[in-house]
Each structure stands twice: as structure tokens, then as C-alpha cells.
Design a protein around this motif. Structure first.
Motif, PDB file in Angstrom:
ATOM      1  N   PHE A  53     -30.776 -34.811  74.187  1.00 58.17           N
ATOM      2  CA  PHE A  53     -32.013 -34.741  73.412  1.00 58.17           C
ATOM      3  C   PHE A  53     -33.249 -34.511  74.280  1.00 58.17           C
ATOM      4  N   SER A  54     -33.206 -34.925  75.538  1.00 56.49           N
ATOM      5  CA  SER A  54     -34.306 -34.527  76.432  1.00 56.49           C
ATOM      6  C   SER A  54     -34.225 -33.025  76.684  1.00 56.49           C
ATOM      7  N   PHE A  55     -33.007 -32.504  76.756  1.00 59.45           N
ATOM      8  CA  PHE A  55     -32.778 -31.059  76.894  1.00 59.45           C
ATOM      9  C   PHE A  55     -33.310 -30.309  75.667  1.00 59.45           C
ATOM     10  N   LEU A  56     -32.941 -30.775  74.474  1.00 58.81           N
ATOM     11  CA  LEU A  56     -33.416 -30.138  73.241  1.00 58.81           C
ATOM     12  C   LEU A  56     -34.940 -30.196  73.146  1.00 58.81           C
ATOM     13  N   TYR A  57     -35.498 -31.351  73.461  1.00 57.34           N
ATOM     14  CA  TYR A  57     -36.953 -31.562  73.399  1.00 57.34           C
ATOM     15  C   TYR A  57     -37.689 -30.549  74.279  1.00 57.34           C
ATOM     16  N   LEU A  58     -37.194 -30.377  75.509  1.00 59.40           N
ATOM     17  CA  LEU A  58     -37.859 -29.440  76.418  1.00 59.40           C
ATOM     18  C   LEU A  58     -37.653 -27.988  76.004  1.00 59.40           C
ATOM     19  N   LEU A  59     -36.484 -27.667  75.460  1.00 57.15           N
ATOM     20  CA  LEU A  59     -36.283 -26.313  74.916  1.00 57.15           C
ATOM     21  C   LEU A  59     -37.309 -26.034  73.823  1.00 57.15           C
ATOM     22  N   GLU A  60     -37.538 -27.038  72.968  1.00 53.06           N
ATOM     23  CA  GLU A  60     -38.487 -26.878  71.867  1.00 53.06           C
ATOM     24  C   GLU A  60     -39.930 -26.783  72.384  1.00 53.06           C
ATOM     25  N   MET A  61     -40.232 -27.568  73.417  1.00 51.68           N
ATOM     26  CA  MET A  61     -41.612 -27.634  73.921  1.00 51.68           C
ATOM     27  C   MET A  61     -41.946 -26.491  74.875  1.00 51.68           C
ATOM     28  N   LEU A 116     -35.008 -32.811  84.485  1.00 52.23           N
ATOM     29  CA  LEU A 116     -35.692 -32.625  83.204  1.00 52.23           C
ATOM     30  C   LEU A 116     -36.619 -33.800  82.884  1.00 52.23           C
ATOM     31  N   ALA A 117     -36.259 -35.003  83.343  1.00 53.67           N
ATOM     32  CA  ALA A 117     -37.138 -36.162  83.140  1.00 53.67           C
ATOM     33  C   ALA A 117     -38.481 -35.936  83.838  1.00 53.67           C
ATOM     34  N   ASP A 118     -38.437 -35.204  84.953  1.00 56.98           N
ATOM     35  CA  ASP A 118     -39.656 -34.869  85.705  1.00 56.98           C
ATOM     36  C   ASP A 118     -40.564 -33.928  84.919  1.00 56.98           C
ATOM     37  N   LYS A 119     -39.997 -33.193  83.966  1.00 52.05           N
ATOM     38  CA  LYS A 119     -40.757 -32.168  83.233  1.00 52.05           C
ATOM     39  C   LYS A 119     -41.207 -32.612  81.845  1.00 52.05           C
ATOM     40  N   LEU A 120     -40.793 -33.808  81.423  1.00 50.08           N
ATOM     41  CA  LEU A 120     -41.176 -34.267  80.086  1.00 50.08           C
ATOM     42  C   LEU A 120     -42.689 -34.448  79.991  1.00 50.08           C
ATOM     43  N   PRO A 121     -43.277 -34.138  78.842  1.00 53.02           N
ATOM     44  CA  PRO A 121     -44.726 -34.310  78.672  1.00 53.02           C
ATOM     45  C   PRO A 121     -45.138 -35.778  78.782  1.00 53.02           C
ATOM     46  N   GLY A 122     -46.260 -36.033  79.449  1.00 59.55           N
ATOM     47  CA  GLY A 122     -46.767 -37.396  79.604  1.00 59.55           C
ATOM     48  C   GLY A 122     -47.094 -37.685  81.053  1.00 59.55           C
ATOM     49  N   SER A 165     -42.058 -42.855  75.455  1.00 64.59           N
ATOM     50  CA  SER A 165     -42.622 -43.096  74.129  1.00 64.59           C
ATOM     51  C   SER A 165     -42.701 -41.804  73.316  1.00 64.59           C
ATOM     52  N   HIS A 166     -43.159 -40.723  73.951  1.00 69.80           N
ATOM     53  CA  HIS A 166     -43.250 -39.413  73.263  1.00 69.80           C
ATOM     54  C   HIS A 166     -41.862 -38.945  72.804  1.00 69.80           C
ATOM     55  N   LEU A 167     -40.883 -39.051  73.710  1.00 72.26           N
ATOM     56  CA  LEU A 167     -39.528 -38.594  73.379  1.00 72.26           C
ATOM     57  C   LEU A 167     -38.952 -39.429  72.243  1.00 72.26           C
ATOM     58  N   ALA A 216     -26.508 -30.588  63.917  1.00 70.85           N
ATOM     59  CA  ALA A 216     -25.405 -29.924  63.204  1.00 70.85           C
ATOM     60  C   ALA A 216     -25.882 -28.891  62.205  1.00 70.85           C
ATOM     61  N   CYS A 217     -27.131 -29.030  61.747  1.00 69.11           N
ATOM     62  CA  CYS A 217     -27.587 -28.128  60.694  1.00 69.11           C
ATOM     63  C   CYS A 217     -28.382 -26.970  61.280  1.00 69.11           C
ATOM     64  N   GLY A 218     -28.487 -25.903  60.524  1.00 75.15           N
ATOM     65  CA  GLY A 218     -29.298 -24.762  60.938  1.00 75.15           C
ATOM     66  C   GLY A 218     -28.659 -23.965  62.052  1.00 75.15           C
ATOM     67  N   ASP A 219     -27.556 -23.309  61.772  1.00 74.75           N
ATOM     68  CA  ASP A 219     -26.856 -22.569  62.825  1.00 74.75           C
ATOM     69  C   ASP A 219     -27.635 -21.333  63.280  1.00 74.75           C
ATOM     70  N   ASN A 220     -28.752 -21.061  62.612  1.00 78.69           N
ATOM     71  CA  ASN A 220     -29.583 -19.935  63.053  1.00 78.69           C
ATOM     72  C   ASN A 220     -30.663 -20.399  64.032  1.00 78.69           C
ATOM     73  N   LEU A 221     -30.657 -21.691  64.380  1.00 87.15           N
ATOM     74  CA  LEU A 221     -31.644 -22.214  65.307  1.00 87.15           C
ATOM     75  C   LEU A 221     -31.108 -22.067  66.729  1.00 87.15           C
ATOM     76  N   GLN A 222     -31.744 -21.198  67.475  1.00 86.95           N
ATOM     77  CA  GLN A 222     -31.258 -20.834  68.808  1.00 86.95           C
ATOM     78  C   GLN A 222     -31.097 -22.046  69.728  1.00 86.95           C
ATOM     79  N   HIS A 223     -32.077 -22.947  69.707  1.00 88.27           N
ATOM     80  CA  HIS A 223     -32.019 -24.083  70.625  1.00 88.27           C
ATOM     81  C   HIS A 223     -30.876 -25.035  70.283  1.00 88.27           C
TER      82      HIS A 223
END
Length: 300
Positions: A73-81, A125-131, A139-141, A215-222
Motif C-alpha cells: 500500500f505504500s507502493f500503491l500510494y506513491l504510484l497514485e501520488m 519508498l518510505a523515504d519518498k512518502l509525503p510528509g 499519519s498521511h498514509l 481487486a476492483c477496477g481492472d482498468n486501473l493501471q496502478h
């Protein structure tokens, strides 16, 4: 057609009982004192189907830290951000045939972590999280995850104190090497953030809700990227073996938490703290394997 929501309560009870029998083959992690208090026979499962159906069984009141499951989820979060191009400058997506905390592997790879599911990748990736601080980042994550999934995750301060009191010298060495290779902006904050996010905690229902979001949204690239990396790398050296036997994206943590994604159908979350020598939950793998084979859940 995936039949995750065709599960019967009889089958569920049978597979839970079989999984609990398997737990004697594992051992609760004792490196972190607060993890070692878990009973090796605990077992909980929660299944969230996209149809809205849910199944629960076992010790579902148990609360546990996500530990390495949070890496997903830190991986997903950074892909999104930050987007894929940026994130893939920091970590690769290659499976590792070494242990999840291997310094030798990192040195061989010139300081570029193989993937985000091993410790070197997750610390990077923890080094790159916003904050600005580790606490801000955690807290943000945590807030983002709860908004994403409708979960009730929180930072377990008692677990964090135990992690800090027994800080892994290997994680410190990984952090030092990453810093030497100019991979980290602030090594101290990176390692502190990594330890904190691993102590984000909840029950199996919270973990299943997180999985349902993937699991949902198989059209979501991330989501597709994260699921693919989980399949290839989520169970460390055992990833290829279980891609073959189970055929689902999965991620484990040393607390005994395990998440399996059934794309376009739902998610299976287990908690069973007895681990095998690789660091994967014995009971969770036994349960998910039985379920996947009987219901033909493999994505292949």
C-alpha cells in the motif's frame, strides 16, 4: 467465472480447521518482543466479495500490525501520488531469490532495490512518502488507506515501541548502504517511517477491505501493477511456487497477516502468526491454497 461468493459456511469451517492443524509446523516471530506474545494457534479469516457478500471465521477480534503487508500500500500510494515513471526510478519490479532483508542482494544490484516488497525497496519508498517527519508520513498514509477502503487502521504505539527497542541491525545496514549509494534523502527519517508504517494495525476485516480496493477496477493501471508485483514478489523466495500452486497476487507479513487478491471478485485476508522459515504464515497459505484450488480462483 470466479466463484468466490459461492463459498459455503461448511467449506469455510472445514478449511479453517485444516489450516489450524497446519500451524504446528510454523513458529511465531520472536525477533520483536511484542509479536512473540501472539498464540501460534490463532487463526482468523475475512473475505470481502465485490458482490457485497462477506465471510468471517476464527479469531477475528485479533488486532495485528500489517508489517510487510503495508509494502503493497505504500507502493500503491506513491504510484497514485507520483506516477509510475518516478516510482520505477526508485525501485525495480524483479523477483528476488534472496531473503527479504538481504544486504548481499542489494550490494549485487548496486543499491537499486529489486522490488518494493523486500525491505530495501520498502525503506527506499518510505523515504519518498509525503510528509516532513516519519509521524506525518505514517499519519498521511494511514488516513489515505482508511479513506480508500473504509477500514479502521491505526498506529499501534506499543508495537512501535517494541520494534524500536529491538531495531533490526540488518534494516539499519540496508539503510546505511542505500544512503551511501545516494538512494535516500534522509536515512534516519526513512528507517523511522518504515518502522512506523509496519506498525499500522487492524483486524482481518480491515485488511480484507484494503484488498477489496485492489481487486476492483481492472482498468486501473496502478492496481494492475501492484497486483502483478505482488504475484511475482509478495511471498519472497516462495512467490513463484505459490504463483503456480495458488495463482493469486498475495502478500505476507511477519505478524502472520496475509492478503490475497482475487481480481474482479474480492479479497481474502488471513491472520495466523505461526510462520515458515521464509517468513510466510503457514496457516494462511494452507487456507488460501485450499480455497483457491476448490473454487478455481487462479487467475491463470
Amino acid at each position: 467465472m470466479v466463484k468466490l461468493d459461492k463459498l459455503t459456511t461448511t467449506d469455510l469451517a472445514t478449511w479453517v480447521q485444516q489450516a489450524k492443524i497446519q500451524t504446528v509446523q510454523g513458529k511465531v516471530c520472536d525477533r520483536i518482543p511484542q509479536l512473540s506474545v501472539a498464540h501460534p494457534n490463532w487463526f482468523a479469516v475475512h473475505i470481502c466479495c465485490l458482490s457485497g457478500k462477506t465471510y468471517s471465521s476464527g479469531d477475528t477480534g485479533c488486532v495485528f500490525p500489517l508489517m510487510s503487508v503495508v509494502k503493497v500500500f505504500s507502493f500503491l500510494y506513491l504510484l497514485e501520488m507520483m506516477g509510475t515513471d518516478t516510482v520505477f526510478q526508485w525501485v525495480g519490479v524483479e523477483p528476488s531469490d534472496a531473503a527479504f532483508n538481504s544486504l548481499e542482494q542489494l550490494i549485487t544490484d548496486g543499491g537499486h532495490p529489486r522490488n518494493p516488497m523486500i525491505n530495501s525497496g520498502a525503506i527506499t519508498l518510505a523515504d519518498k512518502l509525503p510528509g516532513k517527519t516519519a509521524s506525518d508520513r505514517t499519519s498521511h498514509l494511514c488516513q489515505w488507506l482508511n479513506q480508500l477502503a473504509g477500514s479502521r487502521l491505526y498506529l499501534d504505539e506499543v508495537m512501535l515501541a517494541s520494534v524500536r527497542a529491538s531495531r533490526s541491525p540488518v534494516n539499519q545496514a540496508l539503510t546505511n548502504y542505500l544512503a551511501e549509494q545516494n538512494r535516500l534523502e534522509n536515512p534516519e527519517i526513512a528507517l523511522d517511517t518504515y518502522e512506523q508504517i509496519c506498525c499500522i494495525s487492524g483486524a482481518v476485516e480491515d485488511l480484507a477491505l484494503l484488498g477489496k480496493a485492489l481487486a476492483c477496477g481492472d482498468n486501473l493501471q496502478h492496481h494492475r501493477i501492484v497486483n502483478a508485483v505482488m504475484l511475482m514478489c509478495g511471498l519472497y523466495q516462495d512467490s513463484a511456487k505459490f504463483a503456480l500452486k495458488i495463482g493469486l497476487p498475495m502478500k505476507s507479513g511477519i505478524s502472520g497477516g496475509m492478503l490475497a487478491i482475487v481480481p474482479n471478485a474480492g479479497a481474502i485476508a488471513c491472520y495466523s502468526p505461526a510462520l515458515n522459515i521464509v517468513g510466510n504464515s503457514v496457516g494462511a497459505i494452507a487456507f488460501i491454497e485450499a480455497l483457491a484450488q476448490k473454487l478455481e480462483l487462479s487467475i491463470f
